[in-house]
Design a protein around this motif. Structure first.
Motif, mmCIF file in Angstrom:
data_model
loop_
_atom_site.group_PDB
_atom_site.id
_atom_site.type_symbol
_atom_site.label_atom_id
_atom_site.label_comp_id
_atom_site.label_asym_id
_atom_site.label_seq_id
_atom_site.Cartn_x
_atom_site.Cartn_y
_atom_site.Cartn_z
ATOM 1 N N VAL A 56 0.847 -1.202 0.000
ATOM 2 C CA VAL A 56 0.000 0.000 0.000
ATOM 3 C C VAL A 56 0.880 1.249 0.000
ATOM 4 O O VAL A 56 0.646 2.184 -0.777
ATOM 5 N N ASP A 57 1.910 1.257 0.841
ATOM 6 C CA ASP A 57 2.830 2.401 0.865
ATOM 7 C C ASP A 57 3.515 2.568 -0.489
ATOM 8 O O ASP A 57 3.702 3.691 -0.964
ATOM 9 N N SER A 58 3.885 1.458 -1.118
ATOM 10 C CA SER A 58 4.545 1.518 -2.419
ATOM 11 C C SER A 58 3.614 2.054 -3.498
ATOM 12 O O SER A 58 4.049 2.794 -4.385
ATOM 13 N N CYS A 59 2.335 1.695 -3.425
ATOM 14 C CA CYS A 59 1.356 2.281 -4.362
ATOM 15 C C CYS A 59 1.380 3.802 -4.256
ATOM 16 O O CYS A 59 1.396 4.510 -5.270
ATOM 17 N N LYS A 60 1.392 4.307 -3.035
ATOM 18 C CA LYS A 60 1.409 5.756 -2.822
ATOM 19 C C LYS A 60 2.678 6.375 -3.411
ATOM 20 O O LYS A 60 2.627 7.447 -4.022
ATOM 21 N N LEU A 61 3.813 5.715 -3.214
ATOM 22 C CA LEU A 61 5.079 6.235 -3.744
ATOM 23 C C LEU A 61 5.051 6.295 -5.270
ATOM 24 O O LEU A 61 5.478 7.285 -5.866
ATOM 25 N N VAL A 62 4.541 5.237 -5.904
ATOM 26 C CA VAL A 62 4.466 5.219 -7.370
ATOM 27 C C VAL A 62 3.474 6.276 -7.856
ATOM 28 O O VAL A 62 3.743 6.971 -8.845
ATOM 29 N N LEU A 63 2.350 6.412 -7.168
ATOM 30 C CA LEU A 63 1.382 7.451 -7.540
ATOM 31 C C LEU A 63 2.019 8.842 -7.448
ATOM 32 O O LEU A 63 1.792 9.692 -8.306
ATOM 33 N N ASN A 64 2.841 9.064 -6.427
ATOM 34 C CA ASN A 64 3.563 10.335 -6.310
ATOM 35 C C ASN A 64 4.457 10.562 -7.525
ATOM 36 O O ASN A 64 4.532 11.673 -8.059
ATOM 37 N N CYS A 65 5.133 9.504 -7.966
ATOM 38 C CA CYS A 65 6.021 9.599 -9.129
ATOM 39 C C CYS A 65 5.229 9.912 -10.399
ATOM 40 O O CYS A 65 5.642 10.761 -11.205
ATOM 41 N N LEU A 66 4.118 9.230 -10.584
ATOM 42 C CA LEU A 66 3.287 9.468 -11.766
ATOM 43 C C LEU A 66 2.765 10.902 -11.780
ATOM 44 O O LEU A 66 2.791 11.576 -12.814
ATOM 45 N N LYS A 67 2.323 11.372 -10.623
ATOM 46 C CA LYS A 67 1.827 12.756 -10.530
ATOM 47 C C LYS A 67 2.961 13.732 -10.855
ATOM 48 O O LYS A 67 2.763 14.689 -11.595
ATOM 49 N N HIS A 68 4.135 13.476 -10.309
ATOM 50 C CA HIS A 68 5.308 14.323 -10.552
ATOM 51 C C HIS A 68 5.623 14.407 -12.044
ATOM 52 O O HIS A 68 6.012 15.452 -12.547
ATOM 53 N N LYS A 69 5.438 13.300 -12.744
ATOM 54 C CA LYS A 69 5.724 13.240 -14.184
ATOM 55 C C LYS A 69 4.540 13.707 -15.033
ATOM 56 O O LYS A 69 4.650 13.768 -16.255
ATOM 57 N N GLY A 70 3.401 13.998 -14.396
ATOM 58 C CA GLY A 70 2.224 14.426 -15.146
ATOM 59 C C GLY A 70 1.551 13.295 -15.898
ATOM 60 O O GLY A 70 0.879 13.507 -16.910
ATOM 61 N N LEU A 71 1.713 12.069 -15.381
ATOM 62 C CA LEU A 71 1.134 10.887 -16.028
ATOM 63 C C LEU A 71 -0.113 10.433 -15.282
ATOM 64 O O LEU A 71 -0.146 10.418 -14.050
ATOM 65 N N MET A 127 10.803 2.818 -1.902
ATOM 66 C CA MET A 127 10.088 1.611 -2.324
ATOM 67 C C MET A 127 11.036 0.406 -2.351
ATOM 68 O O MET A 127 10.663 -0.689 -1.909
ATOM 69 N N LEU A 128 12.253 0.612 -2.847
ATOM 70 C CA LEU A 128 13.241 -0.467 -2.862
ATOM 71 C C LEU A 128 13.518 -0.937 -1.447
ATOM 72 O O LEU A 128 13.538 -2.144 -1.175
ATOM 73 N N ASN A 129 13.681 -0.009 -0.532
ATOM 74 C CA ASN A 129 13.954 -0.371 0.854
ATOM 75 C C ASN A 129 12.802 -1.190 1.441
ATOM 76 O O ASN A 129 13.031 -2.191 2.128
ATOM 77 N N ILE A 130 11.574 -0.771 1.179
ATOM 78 C CA ILE A 130 10.404 -1.509 1.668
ATOM 79 C C ILE A 130 10.455 -2.958 1.181
ATOM 80 O O ILE A 130 10.239 -3.899 1.948
#
Length: 138
Positions: A56-71, A127-130
């Motif tokens: 669940v935490d990793s989903c949030k991290l990836v969503l942050n990345c997608l938002k940052h990239k405008g995807l 995410m890698l650490n998790i």
């Protein structure tokens, strides 16, 4: 002297990786949650709770990345879910879940050395650490 860049470190490769990771993390969270429903062993429950929380935490991290990239994030649950849940025995499913953790670790280790975006790098290093923490000891 520099290493050959990974295909993941292109605009298209990075976008695909982030979408694939999002689908995989959703699948992992759902597998762990559904597996908890059939788990009575306290040690297994603790491991599955830890994995579910990490996914669940990793989903949030990836969503942050997608938002940052405008995807726009996909809404998919990865095929890992169906494959994992087809394994009826929880004792056999848990090592399969760990193979999913290892897949994410490999993908991130392939991508991160060529990542030039400090925000993306920071989120995916978390995410890698998790996943390294949640992967079963060898």
């Amino acid at each position: 002297m520099s290493a050959q860049p990974s295909p993941l470190n292109t605009i298209e490769g990075e976008a695909k990786l982030l979408q694939d990771l999002l689908s995989a993390e959703r699948a992992g969270a759902k597998v762990a949650g559904d597996s908890l429903q059939q788990c009575n062993d306290p040690a297994q429950r603790q491991l599955l709770e830890q994995i579910r929380h990490g996914e669940v935490d990793s989903c949030k991290l990836v969503l942050n990345c997608l938002k940052h990239k405008g995807l726009e994030p996909n809404r998919e649950i990865g095929t890992f879910y169906g494959k994992a849940m087809a394994i009826e025995s929880l004792e056999e499913r848990i090592p399969f879940i760990d193979r999913g953790q290892q897949w994410v670790i490999r993908k991130l280790r392939e991508y991160l050395p060529g990542c030039d975006d400090p925000f993306i790098r920071g989120e995916l290093e978390k995410m890698l650490n998790i996943h390294e923490v949640n992967s079963l000891p060898a």
